[in-house]
Design a protein around this motif. Structure first.
Motif, PDB file in Angstrom:
ATOM      1  N   GLU A  80       0.690  -1.299   0.034  1.00 17.15           N
ATOM      2  CA  GLU A  80      -0.048   0.096   0.016  1.00 17.15           C
ATOM      3  C   GLU A  80       0.967   1.309   0.020  1.00 17.15           C
ATOM      4  OE1 GLU A  80      -3.789  -1.652   2.675  1.00 17.15           O
ATOM      5  OE2 GLU A  80      -2.558  -0.260   3.222  1.00 17.15           O
ATOM      6  N   GLU A  81       2.056   1.031   0.564  1.00 13.55           N
ATOM      7  CA  GLU A  81       2.982   2.438   0.712  1.00 13.55           C
ATOM      8  C   GLU A  81       3.915   2.338  -0.341  1.00 13.55           C
ATOM      9  OE1 GLU A  81       2.669   4.647   2.479  1.00 13.55           O
ATOM     10  OE2 GLU A  81       1.087   3.995   3.587  1.00 13.55           O
ATOM     11  N   GLY A  82       3.750   1.426  -1.443  1.00 15.95           N
ATOM     12  CA  GLY A  82       4.674   1.200  -2.694  1.00 15.95           C
ATOM     13  C   GLY A  82       5.843   0.940  -2.580  1.00 15.95           C
ATOM     14  N   LEU A  83       5.921  -0.359  -1.381  1.00 17.78           N
ATOM     15  CA  LEU A  83       7.319  -0.590  -1.334  1.00 17.78           C
ATOM     16  C   LEU A  83       7.197  -2.455  -1.217  1.00 17.78           C
ATOM     17  CD1 LEU A  83       8.000   0.856   2.193  1.00 17.78           C
ATOM     18  CD2 LEU A  83       8.763   1.551  -0.018  1.00 17.78           C
ATOM     19  N   LYS A  84       8.265  -2.975  -1.791  1.00 21.96           N
ATOM     20  CA  LYS A  84       8.560  -4.506  -1.620  1.00 21.96           C
ATOM     21  C   LYS A  84       9.527  -4.909  -0.800  1.00 21.96           C
ATOM     22  CE  LYS A  84       9.918  -8.225  -4.789  1.00 21.96           C
ATOM     23  NZ  LYS A  84      10.342  -8.644  -5.946  1.00 21.96           N
ATOM     24  N   VAL A  85       9.255  -5.445   0.330  1.00 22.89           N
ATOM     25  CA  VAL A  85      10.088  -5.643   1.521  1.00 22.89           C
ATOM     26  C   VAL A  85      10.790  -7.283   1.005  1.00 22.89           C
ATOM     27  CG1 VAL A  85      10.606  -6.551   3.903  1.00 22.89           C
ATOM     28  CG2 VAL A  85       9.207  -4.206   3.133  1.00 22.89           C
ATOM     29  N   ASP A  86      12.215  -6.973   0.975  1.00 22.25           N
ATOM     30  CA  ASP A  86      13.030  -8.348   0.988  1.00 22.25           C
ATOM     31  C   ASP A  86      13.439  -8.797   2.125  1.00 22.25           C
ATOM     32  OD1 ASP A  86      14.691 -10.373   0.355  1.00 22.25           O
ATOM     33  OD2 ASP A  86      16.205  -9.428  -0.671  1.00 22.25           O
ATOM     34  N   LEU A  87      12.914  -9.535   3.070  1.00 27.65           N
ATOM     35  CA  LEU A  87      13.207  -9.845   4.202  1.00 27.65           C
ATOM     36  C   LEU A  87      14.207 -11.017   4.438  1.00 27.65           C
ATOM     37  CD1 LEU A  87      12.492  -9.288   7.465  1.00 27.65           C
ATOM     38  CD2 LEU A  87      10.873 -10.773   7.190  1.00 27.65           C
ATOM     39  N   ARG A  88      15.236 -10.953   5.163  1.00 24.26           N
ATOM     40  CA  ARG A  88      16.245 -11.643   5.556  1.00 24.26           C
ATOM     41  C   ARG A  88      16.448 -12.019   7.119  1.00 24.26           C
ATOM     42  NH1 ARG A  88      20.477  -8.958   1.317  1.00 24.26           N
ATOM     43  NH2 ARG A  88      19.056  -8.429  -0.568  1.00 24.26           N
ATOM     44  N   THR A  89      16.598 -13.350   7.448  1.00 31.08           N
ATOM     45  CA  THR A  89      16.931 -13.452   8.649  1.00 31.08           C
ATOM     46  C   THR A  89      18.542 -13.743   8.837  1.00 31.08           C
ATOM     47  OG1 THR A  89      14.650 -14.433   9.175  1.00 31.08           O
ATOM     48  CG2 THR A  89      16.518 -15.141  10.618  1.00 31.08           C
ATOM     49  N   ILE A  90      19.288 -12.761   9.888  1.00 29.03           N
ATOM     50  CA  ILE A  90      20.494 -12.977   9.699  1.00 29.03           C
ATOM     51  C   ILE A  90      20.991 -13.099  11.144  1.00 29.03           C
ATOM     52  CG2 ILE A  90      22.843 -11.494   9.286  1.00 29.03           C
ATOM     53  CD1 ILE A  90      21.233  -9.649   7.537  1.00 29.03           C
ATOM     54  N   ALA A  91      21.138 -14.233  11.698  1.00 28.63           N
ATOM     55  CA  ALA A  91      21.441 -14.833  13.091  1.00 28.63           C
ATOM     56  C   ALA A  91      22.548 -14.014  13.668  1.00 28.63           C
ATOM     57  CB  ALA A  91      21.659 -16.142  13.217  1.00 28.63           C
ATOM     58  N   GLY A  92      22.371 -13.311  14.621  1.00 27.05           N
ATOM     59  CA  GLY A  92      23.230 -12.451  15.198  1.00 27.05           C
ATOM     60  C   GLY A  92      23.105 -10.861  14.974  1.00 27.05           C
ATOM     61  N   GLY A  93      23.309 -10.161  16.322  1.00 28.49           N
ATOM     62  CA  GLY A  93      23.558  -8.636  16.023  1.00 28.49           C
ATOM     63  C   GLY A  93      24.675  -8.211  15.356  1.00 28.49           C
ATOM     64  N   ASP A  94      25.860  -9.124  15.311  1.00 28.10           N
ATOM     65  CA  ASP A  94      27.073  -8.555  14.931  1.00 28.10           C
ATOM     66  C   ASP A  94      26.898  -8.632  13.583  1.00 28.10           C
ATOM     67  OD1 ASP A  94      27.990  -8.003  17.453  1.00 28.10           O
ATOM     68  OD2 ASP A  94      29.198  -9.671  17.424  1.00 28.10           O
ATOM     69  N   LYS A  95      26.285 -10.021  13.107  1.00 26.55           N
ATOM     70  CA  LYS A  95      26.142 -10.242  11.329  1.00 26.55           C
ATOM     71  C   LYS A  95      25.060  -9.262  10.926  1.00 26.55           C
ATOM     72  CE  LYS A  95      27.753 -15.163  12.116  1.00 26.55           C
ATOM     73  NZ  LYS A  95      27.281 -16.394  11.851  1.00 26.55           N
ATOM     74  N   THR A  96      24.220  -9.067  11.689  1.00 23.09           N
ATOM     75  CA  THR A  96      23.176  -7.945  11.005  1.00 23.09           C
ATOM     76  C   THR A  96      24.007  -6.882  10.830  1.00 23.09           C
ATOM     77  OG1 THR A  96      21.369  -9.393  12.285  1.00 23.09           O
ATOM     78  CG2 THR A  96      20.836  -7.199  11.521  1.00 23.09           C
ATOM     79  N   MET A  97      24.509  -6.313  11.784  1.00 19.53           N
ATOM     80  CA  MET A  97      25.081  -4.937  11.620  1.00 19.53           C
ATOM     81  C   MET A  97      26.320  -4.778  10.478  1.00 19.53           C
ATOM     82  SD  MET A  97      23.219  -3.091  13.523  1.00 19.53           S
ATOM     83  CE  MET A  97      24.142  -1.438  13.497  1.00 19.53           C
ATOM     84  N   THR A  98      26.812  -5.997  10.462  1.00 19.37           N
ATOM     85  CA  THR A  98      27.911  -5.972   9.251  1.00 19.37           C
ATOM     86  C   THR A  98      27.189  -5.934   7.961  1.00 19.37           C
ATOM     87  OG1 THR A  98      29.411  -7.428  10.747  1.00 19.37           O
ATOM     88  CG2 THR A  98      29.713  -7.678   8.265  1.00 19.37           C
ATOM     89  N   ALA A  99      26.027  -6.663   7.736  1.00 13.61           N
ATOM     90  CA  ALA A  99      25.328  -6.594   6.716  1.00 13.61           C
ATOM     91  C   ALA A  99      24.898  -5.194   6.408  1.00 13.61           C
ATOM     92  CB  ALA A  99      24.131  -7.551   6.667  1.00 13.61           C
ATOM     93  N   LEU A 100      24.402  -4.446   7.302  1.00 14.50           N
ATOM     94  CA  LEU A 100      24.090  -2.976   7.218  1.00 14.50           C
ATOM     95  C   LEU A 100      25.048  -2.037   6.767  1.00 14.50           C
ATOM     96  CD1 LEU A 100      21.718  -1.059   7.244  1.00 14.50           C
ATOM     97  CD2 LEU A 100      22.319  -0.583  10.042  1.00 14.50           C
ATOM     98  N   LEU A 101      26.291  -2.281   7.490  1.00 20.41           N
ATOM     99  CA  LEU A 101      27.529  -1.463   7.201  1.00 20.41           C
ATOM    100  C   LEU A 101      28.131  -1.672   5.706  1.00 20.41           C
ATOM    101  CD1 LEU A 101      29.090  -1.781  10.818  1.00 20.41           C
ATOM    102  CD2 LEU A 101      28.210   0.308   9.628  1.00 20.41           C
ATOM    103  N   SER A 102      28.049  -2.943   5.202  1.00 19.55           N
ATOM    104  CA  SER A 102      28.424  -3.362   4.137  1.00 19.55           C
ATOM    105  C   SER A 102      27.519  -3.178   3.006  1.00 19.55           C
ATOM    106  CB  SER A 102      29.131  -4.770   4.092  1.00 19.55           C
ATOM    107  OG  SER A 102      27.886  -5.727   4.351  1.00 19.55           O
TER     108      SER A 102
END
Length: 320
Positions: free
Chosen positions: A46-68
């Motif tokens: 409805e808001e014009g978005l398509k979300v690609d959701l991924r489960t990345i186990a662990g806070g460190d790995k999640t933040m690494t994915a964001l930073l990279s």
């Protein structure tokens, strides 16, 4: 006739032109129900978005994915943004929408206790969570709040991997254990343990899980961030406006191996103590309490300015 055809074609094109947002969640959890509601009820579309959701186990790995730049938005505990920003990154991580506002764990006892008091933990063997992790820090905060020194008044075990804590308790380790749902409720159903208290009900409001992104992304994709946050607000409204059973049905595709009745039980438990945030705004009092919790645990690198690392503008617009 031709004008109608053109209108229909243009409408179809418009529906197909969805902006993709890559979201990394730190784990898959009923604790994050509003996110899955937003996806299943079509609020992102409805808001014009398509979300690609991924489960990345662990806070460190999640933040690494964001930073990279592997993901655009991270759904993770706000404490991770504090740890990253303490390193004075050139592109700070900004918390822009809150999803959960309390701790999500419960105190499970091996035996049923009718008149539980926190004093009962003194002298017991307590199976906690990983040192430095938010569940453990919030747990220690609650214990201290109830007059218990977690390192002197009980035998604290916290050297077991997160994934194996429940198994260790089921195998006979500990008198009490700190567990997330749905494991806590499942243990009750199976007679393995009994929920006697909620750390979330005791912790007070915390920015336990928030959506965050790089400052540069939020600046370049401000309209996308606002639309994303508006979809989350719609989902938060849905979670509180509908029955636990209806919410469970909505998010059931994300928990294929969990009985629908158990999902509903967990949703109701979290909703009753308002673990699901009712709006996406992360307020300053919550931010400061979070830092108090981390500081008491001896894990806070330094105090972080709320106005520098939290942006509520998208949430405020979404609410209006």
């Amino acid at each position: 006739m031709l004008s109608c055809l053109v209108f229909l074609l243009l409408g179809a094109c418009k529906q197909e032109e969805l902006t993709e947002v890559r979201v990394g969640e730190v784990t898959r959890s009923i604790f994050y129900a509003p996110l899955y509601v937003a996806m299943e009820e079509g609020f992102f579309e409805e808001e014009g978005l398509k979300v690609d959701l991924r489960t990345i186990a662990g806070g460190d790995k999640t933040m690494t994915a964001l930073l990279s730049d592997g993901i655009d938005v991270a759904l993770v505990g706000s404490e991770t943004s504090i740890y990253v920003n303490a390193q004075e990154a050139n592109d700070p991580i900004i918390n822009f929408a809150q999803l959960t506002q309390t701790d999500g764990t419960f105190l499970v006892a091996r035996e049923a206790i009718d008149d539980f008091s926190w004093e009962m933990l003194k002298g017991s063997v307590f199976l906690g969570q990983r040192k430095g992790g938010m569940p453990q820090m919030a747990g220690e905060y609650v214990l201290r709040k109830n007059g218990i020194d977690p390192h002197n008044d009980l035998e604290l075990i916290q050297n077991i991997d997160f994934a194996n804590v429940a198994t260790a308790f089921a195998s006979g380790t500990g008198d009490f254990v700190q567990l997330f749902e749905p494991t806590a409720s499942l243990f009750e159903l199976e007679g393995v343990g009994h929920i006697v208290a909620s750390f979330g009900a005791q912790s007070g409001h915390l920015p336990y899980t928030t959506f965050m992104s790089k400052k540069s992304y939020l600046e370049k994709q401000a309209a996308t961030a606002e639309s994303f946050t508006r979809a989350i607000q719609k989902a938060q409204n849905f979670v509180y406006a509908n029955s636990a059973e209806d919410v469970a049905k909505s998010i059931a595709p994300y928990f294929e191996n969990t009985e629908l009745s158990l999902i509903a039980t967990v949703v109701e438990r979290y909703r009753a103590q308002e673990s699901y945030a009712k709006n996406p705004i992360l307020d300053e009092a919550e931010w400061e309490l979070l830092q108090d919790v981390i500081e008491q645990a001896g894990e806070l690198p330094r105090r972080m300015d709320y106005n520098e690392f939290v942006d509520t503008s998208f949430a405020e617009k979404a609410m209006n």
